[in-house]
Design an enzyme around this catalytic site. Structure first.
Site, PDB file in Angstrom:
ATOM      1  N   HIS A 272     -29.206 -13.680  25.202  1.00 27.70           N
ATOM      2  CA  HIS A 272     -28.193 -13.623  26.248  1.00 27.70           C
ATOM      3  C   HIS A 272     -27.669 -15.003  26.642  1.00 27.70           C
ATOM      4  CE1 HIS A 272     -29.332  -9.490  26.451  1.00 27.70           C
ATOM      5  NE2 HIS A 272     -28.668  -9.248  27.564  1.00 27.70           N
TER       6      HIS A 272
ATOM      7  N   HIS B  16      -3.758   3.147  -3.310  1.00 24.61           N
ATOM      8  CA  HIS B  16      -3.957   2.699  -1.930  1.00 24.61           C
ATOM      9  C   HIS B  16      -3.440   1.286  -1.724  1.00 24.61           C
ATOM     10  CE1 HIS B  16      -5.950   1.043   1.616  1.00 24.61           C
ATOM     11  NE2 HIS B  16      -6.176   2.274   2.018  1.00 24.61           N
TER      12      HIS B  16
ATOM     13  N   GLU C 226     -17.577  -3.416  24.581  1.00 25.06           N
ATOM     14  CA  GLU C 226     -16.818  -4.655  24.725  1.00 25.06           C
ATOM     15  C   GLU C 226     -15.596  -4.716  23.803  1.00 25.06           C
ATOM     16  OE1 GLU C 226     -21.084  -5.458  25.907  1.00 25.06           O
ATOM     17  OE2 GLU C 226     -20.096  -4.504  24.172  1.00 25.06           O
TER      18      GLU C 226
ATOM     19  N   HIS D 236       0.846  -1.196   0.000  1.00 30.57           N
ATOM     20  CA  HIS D 236       0.000   0.000   0.000  1.00 30.57           C
ATOM     21  C   HIS D 236       0.886   1.252   0.000  1.00 30.57           C
ATOM     22  CE1 HIS D 236      -2.353  -3.275   1.723  1.00 30.57           C
ATOM     23  NE2 HIS D 236      -3.457  -2.614   1.426  1.00 30.57           N
TER      24      HIS D 236
END
Length: 654
Positions: free
Chosen positions: A465, A257, A403, A27
């Site tokens: 859950h 890129h 998280e 890149h």
């Protein structure tokens, strides 16, 4: 200065083009647009020890835009850490210059920054570690900056913004991140996918935001100095740049890129930059100027060491310094004892262990993703306060409902060194953490992931859950220790395994429901057996007719089922398939004798993994479907997690 800086930047860009072209992979565009800032930072600002890449108080630099690795490698070459041959081996097997920076492969690389967004979050962990240790050791011992180079794609990943919000809340004034805003990404201009005003966003998250022409050297220097002067906020320097700056005809093209430049483009660009046509050109005067600060840096490091040596005469400092520098494997920890026969959820056993050892482990830091009471970290939080809110010396990291940022920040804390991080949440949310957990394993970082509420026994919260596939899924990650303890006794042993681990992260899976505490008098192996992953918990006389294998809460089920069967049954507890698989074949055959083919396993999760241990014709009691919203006991009966049903399944087979 400007003339030599111009020449150095041109040389760096030449190395970037040549390295990518020789590999025919890489890149170049973003690396070239970031070259002005990174070259000035490395040559004029970074405080390091030229003779020791692991010097404790060095400034940390994280190439968060990991695909710009050739830029970092070029600068490390000018620093004397990589050879030209290393640069020529870019992206080749066994080289010190892999496609993305790898912390264990290349001197001077602080973090493995592959997936975008995580390098940004990891830098927050580095800065948090510095701030905490500065409070504990003194600013004369710990006072470095954490720098990172980020990019458009990096900022687009939500994990970066989640970590940025925490960095702002925590006031990490020694964190300076450069955002190379070249407004181009791999497939298109950024305008096709993003309309964010990053100044407003980051100022809204309590950052100092500076905007510069990323190709103006004076503006770059001024911004770095201004970032250093801001002690109460992290700094984002937005560098407005041009993709592939300096290219002869392809400036601003997204085609630069992720693909090498053509031979013709490289030749024309070198001519434009005033470079000779030769490949991997590095003149002596550029190296000499780049390293002209080395004597001063060496003196800084020597002066720092003298301060540390003097402070070691202070018993309080010496004690903390010992904790900060002690290898984890040398720690001897007094874990709490538990009363056999009592019923205790393993998450509560974890809480009891944490509360018992937290004072004797002063470098243990961490927290919960907004689940402190459920994760049993509330007392830790109440005792030590919230880092960055009640003070930098506070040891609880209140991550909020973040998280993934939590897990990535933990990697940064561990990479920095001197601390032992942990993070906690419900097991079903492990998927949010997963890629950072993978990066923990890839980087050999012994961080501790605490996952409570580990099965359908969560009950009324329902299938969203109730983890089903999560334990088995995490076991697929190489070099990750899985720990699912059967009771409070095993929980303490499993935590000792995790805390004293040097190179592998650990995931510990803990129950919401109560489990009987095993009696060491009846089951003596429980006190040390988990260290081998799987062990004989209860045996029979002679060769067993049947082997039952259980993990976590299902070990108690296996013990009860053995009573119902009234056969010669061996019960094996297997809290860690990883640790068991790593044992010698002779030990594994002792626990699971090949001649005993009648085997059954039980775990409240996906079943396929267990056929590895019971054989293709074995019996596995598990769960291969989603749960339901109901009390855990009702679900246990419905799904057949009872001694009677398990025994029935075994009788029908054997």
């Amino acid at each position: 200065m400007t003339q030599m800086t111009d020449k150095t930047i041109a040389v760096v860009k030449g190395l970037i083009m040549d390295g990518v072209a020789k590999a025919n992979s890489g890149h170049p565009g973003g690396a070239m647009s970031s070259s002005d800032y990174a070259t000035i930072l490395f040559s004029e600002f970074l405080n390091t020890n030229p003779d020791d890449t692991k010097w404790f108080n060095r400034d940390r630099f994280i190439m968060a835009a990991g695909h710009e690795s050739m830029l970092l490698y070029s600068l490390l070459h000018l620093n004397g850490l990589l050879s030209l041959d290393d640069l020529k081996e870019f992206r080749q097997l066994g080289s010190r210059t892999p496609g993305h920076p790898e912390v264990n492969e290349t001197p001077g690389v602080e973090a493995t920054s592959g997936p975008l967004g995580q390098g940004f979050a990891v830098s927050v962990g580095f800065a948090a570690a510095e701030a905490h240790l500065r409070d504990k050791l003194g600013s004369d011992v710990m006072d470095h900056y954490t720098y990172a180079v980020s990019c458009d794609g990096d900022i687009q990943e939500p994990v970066a913004l989640g970590a940025a919000s925490l960095a702002g809340l925590w006031g990490l004034g020694k964190l300076i991140i450069y955002y190379d805003s070249n407004k181009i990404q791999l497939a298109s201009p950024c305008s096709q996918v993003d309309c964010t005003d990053h100044r407003k966003v980051f100022e809204g998250m309590c950052w100092q935001v500076l905007e510069v022409d990323g190709h103006n050297q004076d503006e770059i220097r001024a911004a770095i100095k201004e970032g250093q002067l801001e002690t109460g906020k992290p700094t984002l320097i937005i560098g407005h740049t041009t993709m592939a700056k300096g290219c002869a005809t392809m400036e601003g093209s997204h085609k630069t890129h992720g693909s090498p430049l053509s031979t013709e483009e490289i030749s024309a660009t070198k001519e434009k930059l005033g470079l000779p046509a030769e490949n991997f050109y590095v003149p002596e005067d550029v190296v000499a100027n780049f390293q002209s600060r080395f004597d001063g840096l060496r003196k800084n490091a020597a002066d720092w060491q003298a301060v540390v040596d003097e402070k070691l005469g202070d018993p309080e400092f010496a004690s903390m310094w010992k904790e900060v520098t002690m290898p984890r494997s040398e720690r001897k920890i007094d874990w709490p004892e538990f009363t056999p026969g009592e019923t205790m959820a393993t998450r509560k056993a974890w809480g009891a262990c944490l509360n018992s050892v937290m004072e004797s482990l002063p470098t243990l830091v961490g927290g919960s993703a907004d689940l402190d009471p459920s994760n049993q970290t509330q007392h830790f939080r109440d005792t030590y306060g919230d880092f960055g809110v009640t003070g930098y010396g506070s040891r609880n990291l209140a991550f909020g409902v973040r998280e993934f940022p939590m897990a990535a920040i933990m990697n940064g804390l561990q990479l920095h060194g001197g601390l032992m991080p942990f993070g906690a949440t419900f097991l079903t949310f492990a998927d949010y953490c997963r890629n950072a957990i993978r990066m923990s394993a890839l980087q050999k970082l012994p961080v501790l992931y605490v996952f409570t509420h580990d099965s359908f026994w969560v009950g009324e919260d329902g299938p969203t859950h109730q983890p089903i596939e999560h334990v088995s899924s995490l076991r697929l990650i190489p070099d990750l220790i899985d720990l699912r303890p059967a009771d409070a006794m095993e929980t303490a042993v499993c935590l000792d395994i995790a805390i004293t681990q040097e190179e592998m992260p650990s995931t510990i899976f803990l129950t919401r429901q109560g489990l009987p505490v095993l009696d060491p008098a009846e089951y003596p192996a429980v006190t040390d057996g988990p260290r081998k992953g799987g062990y004989v918990l209860k045996d029979c006389d002679g060769t067993p007719d049947l082997i039952l294998i259980g993990s976590g809460s299902e070990v108690a089920l296996c013990l009860e089922t053995a009573k119902v069967l009234k056969r010669k049954v061996r019960v094996v507890s297997m809290p860690s398939t990883k640790l068991f698989d790593d044992q010698p074949e002779s030990y594994k055959n002792e626990v699971l004798p090949p001649e005993v083919t009648a085997r059954a396993a039980a775990e409240a999760g996906r079943t396929p993994l267990w056929y590895k241990y019971v054989g293709l014709n074995g019996v596995v009691l598990g769960l291969d479907h989603f749960g339901a919203s109901a009390p855990g006991k009702i679900l246990s009966d419905k799904y057949g997690f009872t001694p009677e049903n398990f025994a029935r399944m075994i009788r029908e087979k054997y």
